[in-house]
Write a protein that holds these residues in place. Structure first.
Motif, PDB file in Angstrom:
ATOM      1  N   ARG A   1      -1.591  16.664  -0.140  1.00 46.21           N
ATOM      2  CA  ARG A   1      -1.335  16.783   1.404  1.00 46.21           C
ATOM      3  C   ARG A   1      -0.091  16.196   1.798  1.00 46.21           C
ATOM      4  O   ARG A   1       0.546  16.554   3.031  1.00 46.21           O
ATOM      5  CB  ARG A   1      -2.824  16.251   2.392  1.00 46.21           C
ATOM      6  N   SER A   2       0.604  15.216   2.363  1.00 44.39           N
ATOM      7  CA  SER A   2       1.978  14.784   2.601  1.00 44.39           C
ATOM      8  C   SER A   2       2.837  15.262   1.680  1.00 44.39           C
ATOM      9  O   SER A   2       4.163  15.368   1.838  1.00 44.39           O
ATOM     10  CB  SER A   2       1.856  13.279   1.588  1.00 44.39           C
ATOM     11  N   GLY A   3       2.276  15.970   0.181  1.00 44.72           N
ATOM     12  CA  GLY A   3       4.129  16.728  -0.273  1.00 44.72           C
ATOM     13  C   GLY A   3       4.972  15.740  -1.264  1.00 44.72           C
ATOM     14  O   GLY A   3       5.006  15.926  -2.151  1.00 44.72           O
ATOM     15  N   ASP A   4       4.381  14.194  -1.045  1.00 45.57           N
ATOM     16  CA  ASP A   4       5.790  13.208  -1.804  1.00 45.57           C
ATOM     17  C   ASP A   4       5.148  11.642  -2.054  1.00 45.57           C
ATOM     18  O   ASP A   4       5.447  11.387  -2.636  1.00 45.57           O
ATOM     19  CB  ASP A   4       6.987  13.133  -1.752  1.00 45.57           C
ATOM     20  N   PHE A   5       4.393  11.364  -1.502  1.00 47.63           N
ATOM     21  CA  PHE A   5       3.223   9.877  -1.155  1.00 47.63           C
ATOM     22  C   PHE A   5       2.000   9.988  -1.248  1.00 47.63           C
ATOM     23  O   PHE A   5       1.430  10.838  -0.704  1.00 47.63           O
ATOM     24  CB  PHE A   5       4.275   9.061  -0.363  1.00 47.63           C
ATOM     25  N   VAL A   6       1.350   8.114  -1.332  1.00 47.79           N
ATOM     26  CA  VAL A   6       0.300   8.309  -1.298  1.00 47.79           C
ATOM     27  C   VAL A   6      -0.395   8.272   0.802  1.00 47.79           C
ATOM     28  O   VAL A   6       0.668   6.894   1.016  1.00 47.79           O
ATOM     29  CB  VAL A   6      -0.330   7.321  -1.910  1.00 47.79           C
ATOM     30  N   THR A   7      -0.558   9.229   1.348  1.00 46.31           N
ATOM     31  CA  THR A   7      -1.393   8.492   2.335  1.00 46.31           C
ATOM     32  C   THR A   7      -2.235   7.109   2.513  1.00 46.31           C
ATOM     33  O   THR A   7      -3.137   7.271   1.868  1.00 46.31           O
ATOM     34  CB  THR A   7      -1.849   9.963   3.286  1.00 46.31           C
ATOM     35  N   LEU A   8      -1.904   6.710   3.709  1.00 40.59           N
ATOM     36  CA  LEU A   8      -3.395   5.903   4.192  1.00 40.59           C
ATOM     37  C   LEU A   8      -4.410   6.729   4.377  1.00 40.59           C
ATOM     38  O   LEU A   8      -5.541   5.162   3.616  1.00 40.59           O
ATOM     39  CB  LEU A   8      -2.395   5.181   5.876  1.00 40.59           C
ATOM     40  N   ARG A   9      -4.414   7.634   4.671  1.00 41.41           N
ATOM     41  CA  ARG A   9      -5.498   8.190   5.060  1.00 41.41           C
ATOM     42  C   ARG A   9      -6.552   8.572   3.758  1.00 41.41           C
ATOM     43  O   ARG A   9      -7.670   8.359   3.561  1.00 41.41           O
ATOM     44  CB  ARG A   9      -5.654   8.923   5.668  1.00 41.41           C
ATOM     45  N   ASP A  10      -6.031   9.146   3.036  1.00 42.07           N
ATOM     46  CA  ASP A  10      -6.388   8.659   1.223  1.00 42.07           C
ATOM     47  C   ASP A  10      -7.202   7.611   0.877  1.00 42.07           C
ATOM     48  O   ASP A  10      -8.010   7.597   0.417  1.00 42.07           O
ATOM     49  CB  ASP A  10      -5.108   8.455   0.404  1.00 42.07           C
ATOM     50  N   VAL A  11      -6.179   6.590   1.013  1.00 42.48           N
ATOM     51  CA  VAL A  11      -6.891   5.118   0.758  1.00 42.48           C
ATOM     52  C   VAL A  11      -8.149   4.399   1.210  1.00 42.48           C
ATOM     53  O   VAL A  11      -8.679   4.081   0.874  1.00 42.48           O
ATOM     54  CB  VAL A  11      -6.020   4.583   1.013  1.00 42.48           C
TER      55      VAL A  11
ATOM     56  N   SER B   1     -12.285  -3.004   2.529  1.00 41.06           N
ATOM     57  CA  SER B   1     -11.471  -2.976   1.651  1.00 41.06           C
ATOM     58  C   SER B   1      -9.609  -3.006   1.481  1.00 41.06           C
ATOM     59  O   SER B   1      -9.013  -3.903   1.109  1.00 41.06           O
ATOM     60  CB  SER B   1     -12.336  -1.560   0.317  1.00 41.06           C
ATOM     61  N   VAL B   2      -9.859  -2.045   2.842  1.00 35.05           N
ATOM     62  CA  VAL B   2      -7.906  -2.409   2.850  1.00 35.05           C
ATOM     63  C   VAL B   2      -7.411  -3.545   3.165  1.00 35.05           C
ATOM     64  O   VAL B   2      -6.470  -3.725   3.383  1.00 35.05           O
ATOM     65  CB  VAL B   2      -7.712  -0.504   3.366  1.00 35.05           C
ATOM     66  N   ARG B   3      -8.899  -3.236   5.063  1.00 34.04           N
ATOM     67  CA  ARG B   3      -7.370  -4.291   5.513  1.00 34.04           C
ATOM     68  C   ARG B   3      -7.585  -5.602   5.104  1.00 34.04           C
ATOM     69  O   ARG B   3      -6.616  -6.708   5.110  1.00 34.04           O
ATOM     70  CB  ARG B   3      -7.951  -4.403   6.937  1.00 34.04           C
ATOM     71  N   PHE B   4      -8.527  -6.294   4.509  1.00 33.19           N
ATOM     72  CA  PHE B   4      -8.569  -7.370   3.772  1.00 33.19           C
ATOM     73  C   PHE B   4      -8.286  -7.574   2.505  1.00 33.19           C
ATOM     74  O   PHE B   4      -7.256  -8.753   2.610  1.00 33.19           O
ATOM     75  CB  PHE B   4      -9.746  -7.723   3.247  1.00 33.19           C
ATOM     76  N   MET B   5      -7.489  -6.827   1.435  1.00 32.45           N
ATOM     77  CA  MET B   5      -6.926  -6.868   0.470  1.00 32.45           C
ATOM     78  C   MET B   5      -5.091  -6.538   1.013  1.00 32.45           C
ATOM     79  O   MET B   5      -4.238  -7.366  -0.065  1.00 32.45           O
ATOM     80  CB  MET B   5      -7.136  -5.953  -0.234  1.00 32.45           C
ATOM     81  N   MET B   6      -4.856  -6.189   2.187  1.00 38.56           N
ATOM     82  CA  MET B   6      -3.691  -6.019   2.239  1.00 38.56           C
ATOM     83  C   MET B   6      -2.609  -7.439   3.126  1.00 38.56           C
ATOM     84  O   MET B   6      -2.219  -7.723   3.199  1.00 38.56           O
ATOM     85  CB  MET B   6      -3.320  -4.433   3.603  1.00 38.56           C
ATOM     86  N   ILE B   7      -4.284  -7.998   3.582  1.00 38.62           N
ATOM     87  CA  ILE B   7      -3.647  -9.047   4.077  1.00 38.62           C
ATOM     88  C   ILE B   7      -3.599 -10.679   2.784  1.00 38.62           C
ATOM     89  O   ILE B   7      -3.938 -11.898   3.222  1.00 38.62           O
ATOM     90  CB  ILE B   7      -3.780 -10.157   5.197  1.00 38.62           C
ATOM     91  N   TYR B   8      -4.545 -10.035   2.409  1.00 38.89           N
ATOM     92  CA  TYR B   8      -5.052 -11.221   0.960  1.00 38.89           C
ATOM     93  C   TYR B   8      -3.999 -11.387  -0.073  1.00 38.89           C
ATOM     94  O   TYR B   8      -3.559 -11.873  -0.858  1.00 38.89           O
ATOM     95  CB  TYR B   8      -5.596 -10.697  -0.511  1.00 38.89           C
ATOM     96  N   ARG B   9      -2.159 -11.524   0.149  1.00 37.67           N
ATOM     97  CA  ARG B   9      -0.867 -11.939  -0.385  1.00 37.67           C
ATOM     98  C   ARG B   9      -0.725 -12.001   0.212  1.00 37.67           C
ATOM     99  O   ARG B   9      -0.224 -11.218   2.426  1.00 37.67           O
ATOM    100  CB  ARG B   9      -0.168 -11.163  -1.257  1.00 37.67           C
ATOM    101  N   LYS B  10       0.830 -12.766   1.314  1.00 38.92           N
ATOM    102  CA  LYS B  10       1.554 -13.512   1.889  1.00 38.92           C
ATOM    103  C   LYS B  10       2.684 -12.112   1.935  1.00 38.92           C
ATOM    104  O   LYS B  10       2.476 -10.691   0.991  1.00 38.92           O
ATOM    105  CB  LYS B  10       2.544 -14.608   1.035  1.00 38.92           C
ATOM    106  N   ASN B  11       2.911 -11.698   3.141  1.00 41.13           N
ATOM    107  CA  ASN B  11       3.707 -10.275   3.409  1.00 41.13           C
ATOM    108  C   ASN B  11       4.822 -10.064   2.609  1.00 41.13           C
ATOM    109  O   ASN B  11       5.374  -9.094   2.197  1.00 41.13           O
ATOM    110  CB  ASN B  11       3.479 -10.365   4.620  1.00 41.13           C
ATOM    111  N   SER B  12       5.387 -11.584   2.153  1.00 39.71           N
ATOM    112  CA  SER B  12       7.209 -11.275   1.320  1.00 39.71           C
ATOM    113  C   SER B  12       6.585 -11.309   0.063  1.00 39.71           C
ATOM    114  O   SER B  12       7.854 -10.892  -0.744  1.00 39.71           O
ATOM    115  CB  SER B  12       7.416 -12.805   1.476  1.00 39.71           C
TER     116      SER B  12
END
Length: 586
Positions: A403-413, A421-432
């Protein structure tokens, strides 16, 4: 009730009564006196550094001072034991009665437990995502979106007045390319065979409906127009369509902004707002005419070996001065950044946070310098950089999106594994820190999947109440005053350990907010869930520890009070992370 501030107050009251402190009170600063949880739980429930930090200004031995403080603390009825360790650390073990009173306070506070006023109502702007409106959100935007949104929720819970903002990069050459790409799809919608998308244009299928919408509105009339005729029409409608798609993608992630700020407004009316912002910097002595040496490494496209109008940013902490107006009179990209910051400053924000991708590391010093120049140092500006996310499925890299042409979209995930699952795991590491996201692991039902483990803890709490309803069908559990039901029944060491974990929540909220590290909330929730599951499992081996005892209604209600407190904190923390607290899971 915050156990740490409570104990700090008690320690300081003891200090105030010591004769040596009275004699030298004007020389003693209590600000460095702290109460913390010991690294080794066997040492005690809390520990204080009071003797270590005050001995020198008092001119005494820290161990001797610690013994004096400890002796006074032992007179406190809520303190069961005090010991002095090493050169003068004071370890404190609290009484069972203290933990029981604390649990009652947590139950009474309910959903307000852990809320803080450490932010003191200060106005703070958190800008995050701010992706170019040239296509769907990709997974890189996903992490910044979750980090920014969770941080904003956390700051609001800790007492700040928060505005969530999205900066729409709807000016510049990439928008012209977007419009040309949409025009190509418009021609396709009219029946023309366009073949392979030319290099330099956006190839994704997401522009197909935009082309069809243009054909529906304009028919074939755009074909007869010169570029300067169709360009503004196509550009406006394509940006609107892209932003509608972006808003929809963000909503699927439970991300909602208060303000969408358009960069185009800065360029309107002859870029009057940009001129005004540069004039303000000029009046403050931060602008001059000059030329710059070529920067090391890759030369940016706005660099010129000619005299330009420059921001004297090196005077306020930057590495090099920054161009504002090129020799031909056109504004640089940074000039728009100046006007945007000035707009935020004029909206009376006292603090500003920019959540950016790791590839924006070069922006940090220039934005910090800009804040100092525009605000005179009155505004605190922080840039948080989010490192890359790598996607895997059972350890194998995930392929790109059609759909995007060259990347994985947020909506795909989100569509594949779910919002939570997406929200919790995206902050289960320090952002840096870099983040590996495996589709298989974030959907498995095990302790190794943090979001499942935490949500299951809340669902298990609710299932205990359903069991209680079956055990005591004549009771209206919603009408029970659990504060009164607690009494002195919660006394087993395993139960008290769970209360101690609940006691950490206010401190976690404040420390995470002050450090601007939302991942601390996710870590805490996992630890609380682990403590709760561990206590529940003990009930399988020791029936006397089970939450529901059909032979003792009084004891069961008291333990339901404990479960109520655990569920409340889990629900509160999950709310901050933007994830659901389910009542049941199957």
């Amino acid at each position: 009730m915050n156990i740490y501030t409570d104990l700090e107050a008690r320690v300081k009251n003891v200090l105030e009564a010591i004769d040596l402190v009275k004699e030298k009170r004007s020389e003693v600063d209590f600000q460095r006196v702290a109460v913390e949880t010991p690294r080794d739980p066997s040492h005690g429930d809390v520990a204080t550094n009071a003797a270590m930090v005050l001995a020198k200004p008092l001119g005494t031995n820290p161990r001797s001072l610690a013994e004096t403080i400890a002796a006074a603390l032992r007179e406190d009825a809520d303190i069961a034991e005090v010991s002095v360790a090493g050169p003068g650390f004071i370890n404190i073990r609290l009484s069972v009665g203290y933990w029981q009173k604390l649990l009652a306070a947590i139950v009474t506070a309910g959903d307000t437990y852990g809320r803080s006023q450490v932010g003191a109502g200060r106005r703070i702007n958190v800008e995050y995502v701010s992706a170019n409106p040239t296509g769907p959100m990709h997974v890189g935007h996903c992490r910044g979106a979750v980090v920014g949104d969770t941080l904003a929720n956390l700051l609001g819970f800790a007492g700040w007045d928060v505005t969530k903002e999205y900066y729409i990069n709807d000016a510049g050459s990439q928008i012209d390319v977007l419009a040309k790409s949409a025009m190509l799809r418009y021609r396709e919608a009219l029946g023309e065979t366009i073949g392979e998308i030319p290099a330099g244009l956006y190839p994704g299928d997401y522009l197909v409906p935009v082309g069809q919408a243009l054909a529906d509105e304009f028919g074939s009339s755009l074909l007869g127009m010169p570029e300067d005729g169709w360009m503004p029409l196509v550009k406006e409608r394509t940006i609107a369509a892209m932003m509608a798609m972006i808003r929809e993608d963000l909503a699927a992630l439970n991300v909602h902004h208060d303000v969408f700020f358009s960069e185009r407004t800065l360029h309107a009316d002859g870029a009057q707002r940009i001129r005004s912002a540069i004039n303000d910097l000029t009046f403050k002595g931060h602008v001059y005419k000059g030329s710059l040496p070529p920067p090391k490494g890759q030369v940016p496209e706005d660099w010129e070996d000619r005299e330009q109008t420059l921001f004297r940013s090196t005077d306020v902490g930057d590495d090099i001065d920054r161009p504002l107006i090129k020799s031909d009179g056109s504004y640089t990209y940074f000039a728009a950044d100046v006007a945007y910051f000035k707009d935020k400053f004029d909206r009376n924000f006292e603090e500003m946070i920019y959540v950016l991708g790791a590839d924006h590391g070069g922006y940090v010093k220039r934005l910090e310098a800009l804040a100092r120049a525009v605000s005179g140092g009155s505004v605190k500006l922080t840039v948080l950089l989010c490192q890359l996310v790598k996607l895997y499925r059972n350890g194998e890299p995930v392929k790109m999106s059609k759909r995007s042409g060259d990347f994985v979209t947020l909506r795909d995930v989100v569509d594949e594994v779910g919002r939570d699952s997406v929200r919790f795991m995206m902050i289960y590491r320090k952002n840096s820190e870099p983040l590996d996201f495996d589709f298989a692991k974030v959907t498995e039902q095990s302790k190794d999947n943090p979001v499942f483990y935490v949500q299951y803890a809340h669902a298990r709490c609710r299932s205990i109440f359903r069991q209680a309803a079956e055990a005591f069908p004549d009771l209206d559990l919603d009408a029970v005053d659990y504060t009164q039901a607690l009494g002195t029944h919660i006394a087993d060491p395993s139960e008290l350990q769970l209360v101690a974990k609940l006691a950490e929540y206010p401190r976690v909220i404040e420390s995470a907010a002050l450090a601007q590290e939302p991942h601390r909330i996710a870590f805490y929730l996992y630890d609380l869930a682990s403590a709760f599951h561990g206590h529940w499992n003990k009930g399988k081996d020791f029936p006397g520890l089970r939450f529901i005892n059909d032979k003792s209604r009084e004891l069961s209600l008291a333990r339901l009070g404990l479960v109520h407190a655990v569920a409340s904190v889990l629900r509160s923390g999950l709310g901050i992370t933007g994830t659901d607290a389910p009542n049941e899971m199957r």
